[in-house]
Scaffold this active site. Structure first.
Site, short mmCIF file in Angstrom:
data_model
loop_
_atom_site.label_atom_id
_atom_site.label_comp_id
_atom_site.label_asym_id
_atom_site.label_seq_id
_atom_site.Cartn_x
_atom_site.Cartn_y
_atom_site.Cartn_z
CG ASP A 1 23.19 -42.22 9.42
OD1 ASP A 1 22.16 -42.34 10.11
OD2 ASP A 1 24.29 -41.93 9.91
CD GLU B 1 26.55 -40.27 7.27
OE1 GLU B 1 26.49 -41.45 7.64
OE2 GLU B 1 27.17 -39.40 7.91
CG HIS C 1 27.67 -42.71 15.70
ND1 HIS C 1 26.63 -42.01 16.28
CD2 HIS C 1 27.54 -42.51 14.37
CE1 HIS C 1 25.90 -41.42 15.33
NE2 HIS C 1 26.44 -41.70 14.17
C1 3PY Z 1 26.77 -45.03 8.47
O1 3PY Z 1 26.75 -46.15 7.93
O2 3PY Z 1 25.79 -44.28 8.55
C2 3PY Z 1 28.01 -44.56 9.07
O3 3PY Z 1 28.09 -43.44 9.47
C3 3PY Z 1 29.15 -45.51 9.19
O4 3PY Z 1 28.91 -46.36 10.25
MG MG Z 2 26.31 -42.38 9.56
#
Ligand code: 3PY
Ligand code: MG
Length: 259
Positions: free
Chosen positions: A179, A153, A49
Protein backbone atom coordinates in the site's frame (compact mmCIF):
# COMPACT_ATOMS: atom_id res chain seq x y z
CA UNK A 1 4.36 -14.55 31.69
CA UNK A 2 4.01 -18.30 31.96
CA UNK A 3 6.00 -21.17 30.52
CA UNK A 4 2.77 -22.08 28.70
CA UNK A 5 2.90 -19.07 26.40
CA UNK A 6 5.56 -17.70 24.05
CA UNK A 7 6.95 -14.44 25.44
CA UNK A 8 6.95 -12.30 22.29
CA UNK A 9 8.03 -9.08 24.02
CA UNK A 10 11.08 -10.78 25.54
CA UNK A 11 11.97 -12.28 22.16
CA UNK A 12 11.74 -8.91 20.40
CA UNK A 13 14.36 -7.36 22.68
CA UNK A 14 16.95 -9.15 20.51
CA UNK A 15 16.78 -6.89 17.48
CA UNK A 16 19.92 -8.37 15.90
CA UNK A 17 18.06 -11.59 15.01
CA UNK A 18 14.92 -10.61 13.08
CA UNK A 19 11.73 -12.24 14.32
CA UNK A 20 10.11 -13.82 11.25
CA UNK A 21 6.56 -15.09 10.94
CA UNK A 22 4.46 -16.69 8.25
CA UNK A 23 1.44 -14.80 6.94
CA UNK A 24 -1.81 -16.73 6.58
CA UNK A 25 -4.26 -15.83 3.85
CA UNK A 26 -6.17 -19.12 4.14
CA UNK A 27 -8.28 -20.40 7.00
CA UNK A 28 -8.05 -23.68 8.88
CA UNK A 29 -6.69 -24.78 12.25
CA UNK A 30 -4.80 -27.74 10.78
CA UNK A 31 -2.96 -25.46 8.38
CA UNK A 32 -2.26 -22.95 11.17
CA UNK A 33 -0.86 -25.74 13.38
CA UNK A 34 1.31 -26.91 10.51
CA UNK A 35 2.69 -23.42 9.83
CA UNK A 36 3.35 -22.98 13.55
CA UNK A 37 5.68 -25.98 13.37
CA UNK A 38 7.76 -24.71 10.46
CA UNK A 39 11.19 -23.28 11.20
CA UNK A 40 9.66 -19.77 11.23
CA UNK A 41 9.03 -18.29 14.66
CA UNK A 42 5.41 -17.13 14.53
CA UNK A 43 2.19 -17.06 12.53
CA UNK A 44 0.10 -14.05 11.53
CA UNK A 45 -3.53 -14.39 10.48
CA UNK A 46 -4.39 -11.77 7.89
CA UNK A 47 -7.97 -10.91 8.76
CA UNK A 48 -7.97 -7.86 6.47
CA UNK A 49 -7.19 -9.44 3.12
CA UNK A 50 -7.05 -13.14 4.02
CA UNK A 51 -10.19 -15.28 3.86
CA UNK A 52 -10.35 -15.83 7.61
CA UNK A 53 -13.44 -15.24 9.75
CA UNK A 54 -13.42 -14.86 13.53
CA UNK A 55 -14.78 -18.35 14.28
CA UNK A 56 -11.96 -19.83 12.16
CA UNK A 57 -9.43 -17.53 13.80
CA UNK A 58 -10.33 -18.72 17.32
CA UNK A 59 -9.37 -22.30 16.42
CA UNK A 60 -6.33 -21.20 14.43
CA UNK A 61 -5.01 -19.11 17.34
CA UNK A 62 -5.50 -22.10 19.67
CA UNK A 63 -3.56 -24.35 17.26
CA UNK A 64 -0.70 -21.83 17.06
CA UNK A 65 -0.59 -21.38 20.85
CA UNK A 66 -0.58 -25.18 21.27
CA UNK A 67 2.66 -25.23 19.24
CA UNK A 68 4.06 -22.58 21.66
CA UNK A 69 4.44 -20.04 18.94
CA UNK A 70 2.97 -16.53 19.05
CA UNK A 71 -0.25 -15.86 17.15
CA UNK A 72 -0.32 -12.42 15.55
CA UNK A 73 -3.51 -10.98 14.09
CA UNK A 74 -3.66 -8.37 11.35
CA UNK A 75 -7.19 -7.15 12.09
CA UNK A 76 -9.73 -6.05 9.50
CA UNK A 77 -9.68 -2.40 10.58
CA UNK A 78 -8.86 -0.18 13.53
CA UNK A 79 -12.04 -0.84 15.45
CA UNK A 80 -12.14 -1.43 19.26
CA UNK A 81 -14.29 -4.58 19.01
CA UNK A 82 -11.91 -6.21 16.55
CA UNK A 83 -8.82 -5.40 18.62
CA UNK A 84 -10.45 -6.77 21.79
CA UNK A 85 -11.70 -9.93 20.06
CA UNK A 86 -8.23 -10.79 18.73
CA UNK A 87 -6.59 -10.34 22.13
CA UNK A 88 -9.44 -12.11 23.96
CA UNK A 89 -8.91 -15.09 21.64
CA UNK A 90 -5.31 -15.42 22.86
CA UNK A 91 -3.30 -13.48 20.28
CA UNK A 92 0.13 -12.21 21.31
CA UNK A 93 0.02 -9.20 19.00
CA UNK A 94 -2.38 -7.14 16.95
CA UNK A 95 -1.41 -5.30 13.78
CA UNK A 96 -3.91 -2.62 12.76
CA UNK A 97 -4.04 -1.47 9.12
CA UNK A 98 -4.08 2.09 7.82
CA UNK A 99 -3.25 4.08 10.97
CA UNK A 100 -3.02 7.56 9.52
CA UNK A 101 -2.87 9.94 12.48
CA UNK A 102 -1.91 10.36 16.12
CA UNK A 103 -5.63 10.24 16.99
CA UNK A 104 -6.09 6.87 15.24
CA UNK A 105 -2.99 5.50 16.97
CA UNK A 106 -4.34 6.68 20.35
CA UNK A 107 -7.68 4.97 19.63
CA UNK A 108 -5.81 1.77 18.74
CA UNK A 109 -3.85 1.81 22.01
CA UNK A 110 -7.03 2.54 23.98
CA UNK A 111 -8.63 -0.61 22.51
CA UNK A 112 -5.59 -2.80 23.16
CA UNK A 113 -4.46 -1.87 26.68
CA UNK A 114 -6.25 -2.09 30.03
CA UNK A 115 -6.31 1.00 32.27
CA UNK A 116 -4.37 3.02 33.19
CA UNK A 117 -2.70 2.88 29.75
CA UNK A 118 -5.92 2.37 27.81
CA UNK A 119 -9.55 1.32 27.93
CA UNK A 120 -9.61 -2.35 26.81
CA UNK A 121 -12.81 -4.07 27.90
CA UNK A 122 -12.54 -7.07 30.22
CA UNK A 123 -13.57 -10.57 29.16
CA UNK A 124 -10.58 -12.45 27.77
CA UNK A 125 -11.71 -15.89 28.98
CA UNK A 126 -9.98 -17.71 26.13
CA UNK A 127 -6.86 -15.56 26.59
CA UNK A 128 -6.74 -16.66 30.24
CA UNK A 129 -6.56 -20.29 29.08
CA UNK A 130 -3.98 -19.49 26.41
CA UNK A 131 -1.71 -17.64 28.83
CA UNK A 132 -2.41 -20.03 31.72
CA UNK A 133 -3.21 -17.11 34.01
CA UNK A 134 -5.88 -16.34 36.60
CA UNK A 135 -7.90 -13.17 35.92
CA UNK A 136 -5.99 -10.96 38.40
CA UNK A 137 -2.67 -12.07 36.92
CA UNK A 138 -3.81 -11.62 33.32
CA UNK A 139 -5.04 -8.11 34.16
CA UNK A 140 -1.61 -7.31 35.60
CA UNK A 141 0.38 -8.80 32.72
CA UNK A 142 -1.73 -8.32 29.59
CA UNK A 143 -0.53 -4.81 28.69
CA UNK A 144 3.04 -6.00 28.47
CA UNK A 145 2.36 -9.61 27.40
CA UNK A 146 0.51 -8.48 24.26
CA UNK A 147 1.77 -6.03 21.66
CA UNK A 148 0.05 -3.56 19.41
CA UNK A 149 1.42 -2.40 16.06
CA UNK A 150 0.22 0.52 13.94
CA UNK A 151 0.52 -0.01 10.20
CA UNK A 152 2.20 2.81 8.29
CA UNK A 153 1.12 2.45 4.68
CA UNK A 154 -0.16 5.78 3.37
CA UNK A 155 1.24 9.24 2.65
CA UNK A 156 -0.80 10.61 5.57
CA UNK A 157 0.74 8.04 7.91
CA UNK A 158 4.21 8.88 6.64
CA UNK A 159 3.60 12.60 7.20
CA UNK A 160 2.43 11.87 10.77
CA UNK A 161 4.89 9.09 11.57
CA UNK A 162 6.79 10.98 14.29
CA UNK A 163 3.54 11.82 16.11
CA UNK A 164 2.19 8.29 15.68
CA UNK A 165 5.39 6.71 16.97
CA UNK A 166 5.30 8.93 20.09
CA UNK A 167 1.84 7.70 21.19
CA UNK A 168 2.28 6.14 24.66
CA UNK A 169 1.47 2.45 24.81
CA UNK A 170 2.16 1.71 21.17
CA UNK A 171 4.63 -1.17 20.88
CA UNK A 172 5.64 -0.99 17.24
CA UNK A 173 5.19 0.34 13.72
CA UNK A 174 4.50 -2.10 10.89
CA UNK A 175 5.05 -1.05 7.30
CA UNK A 176 2.68 -2.25 4.60
CA UNK A 177 5.07 -1.76 1.67
CA UNK A 178 2.50 -2.69 -0.97
CA UNK A 179 0.00 0.00 0.00
CA UNK A 180 2.80 2.42 0.82
CA UNK A 181 4.41 2.03 -2.59
CA UNK A 182 1.04 2.31 -4.33
CA UNK A 183 0.47 5.58 -2.44
CA UNK A 184 3.96 6.94 -3.10
CA UNK A 185 3.75 6.14 -6.81
CA UNK A 186 0.20 7.51 -7.05
CA UNK A 187 -1.05 4.11 -8.15
CA UNK A 188 1.67 3.36 -10.68
CA UNK A 189 2.73 0.10 -9.09
CA UNK A 190 3.64 -2.16 -6.17
CA UNK A 191 7.36 -1.67 -5.62
CA UNK A 192 8.33 -2.95 -2.21
CA UNK A 193 11.99 -2.03 -2.71
CA UNK A 194 11.81 1.05 -4.95
CA UNK A 195 14.00 4.01 -3.97
CA UNK A 196 10.94 5.96 -2.80
CA UNK A 197 9.64 3.06 -0.69
CA UNK A 198 13.02 2.43 0.93
CA UNK A 199 13.50 6.14 1.60
CA UNK A 200 10.13 6.28 3.35
CA UNK A 201 10.94 3.10 5.27
CA UNK A 202 14.17 4.70 6.53
CA UNK A 203 12.09 7.51 8.05
CA UNK A 204 9.68 5.02 9.60
CA UNK A 205 12.51 2.94 11.11
CA UNK A 206 14.08 6.11 12.52
CA UNK A 207 10.77 7.16 14.13
CA UNK A 208 10.41 3.70 15.66
CA UNK A 209 13.97 3.73 16.99
CA UNK A 210 13.64 7.21 18.47
CA UNK A 211 10.59 6.11 20.46
CA UNK A 212 11.86 2.68 21.49
CA UNK A 213 9.34 0.88 19.27
CA UNK A 214 9.78 -2.34 17.32
CA UNK A 215 10.16 -1.68 13.58
CA UNK A 216 8.15 -4.24 11.61
CA UNK A 217 7.25 -4.77 7.98
CA UNK A 218 5.67 -7.17 5.56
CA UNK A 219 8.57 -8.62 3.54
CA UNK A 220 7.53 -11.80 1.71
CA UNK A 221 10.80 -13.05 0.20
CA UNK A 222 14.33 -13.79 1.46
CA UNK A 223 15.75 -10.92 -0.56
CA UNK A 224 13.30 -8.39 0.84
CA UNK A 225 13.81 -9.70 4.39
CA UNK A 226 17.53 -9.04 3.98
CA UNK A 227 16.98 -5.56 2.57
CA UNK A 228 14.58 -4.49 5.34
CA UNK A 229 16.66 -6.21 8.02
CA UNK A 230 19.71 -4.16 7.03
CA UNK A 231 17.58 -1.03 7.57
CA UNK A 232 16.73 -1.96 11.17
CA UNK A 233 13.49 -3.88 10.70
CA UNK A 234 13.36 -6.74 13.19
CA UNK A 235 9.74 -8.04 13.05
CA UNK A 236 8.81 -9.25 9.59
CA UNK A 237 6.26 -11.29 7.69
CA UNK A 238 8.58 -13.76 5.98
CA UNK A 239 6.23 -15.38 3.48
CA UNK A 240 2.57 -15.90 2.62
CA UNK A 241 1.12 -19.41 3.11
CA UNK A 242 0.24 -19.75 -0.60
CA UNK A 243 3.82 -18.81 -1.56
CA UNK A 244 5.29 -21.40 0.84
CA UNK A 245 3.18 -24.08 -0.90
CA UNK A 246 4.06 -22.78 -4.33
CA UNK A 247 7.80 -22.62 -3.57
CA UNK A 248 7.74 -26.11 -2.05
CA UNK A 249 6.09 -27.58 -5.14
CA UNK A 250 8.35 -25.66 -7.53
CA UNK A 251 11.45 -26.82 -5.67
CA UNK A 252 10.25 -30.45 -5.76
CA UNK A 253 9.56 -30.32 -9.50
CA UNK A 254 12.87 -28.62 -10.21
CA UNK A 255 14.75 -31.25 -8.18
CA UNK A 256 13.01 -33.99 -10.20
CA UNK A 257 13.77 -32.29 -13.49
CA UNK A 258 17.41 -31.78 -12.54
CA UNK A 259 17.85 -35.35 -11.23
C1 3PY B 1 0.79 -3.95 2.56
O1 3PY B 1 1.92 -4.25 2.12
O2 3PY B 1 0.12 -2.99 2.16
C2 3PY B 1 0.21 -4.80 3.59
O3 3PY B 1 -0.81 -4.47 4.12
C3 3PY B 1 0.88 -6.08 3.94
O4 3PY B 1 0.60 -7.01 2.96
MG1 MG C 1 -1.80 -2.86 3.25
Amino acid sequence: MTAQHFDLRARLVDKATPFLFSWMSMSGAQLAGQLARLPIEGVCLDMQHGMIGFADAVNMIAAINAAKRPAIIRILWNEPGLVGQALDAGASAVIAPMINSKKEAEELVRSAKYPPGGGRSWGGYTALQAFGLAPAEYLKQANSATLVFAMIETQAALDAVDEIAAVPGLDGLFVGPSDLSIALSNGAGIEKTSAATLEAMKRIAAAAKKNGLVAGAFAGTAEIIQTYSSMGYSFMAAAVDADLLQWGAASLMKALKDA
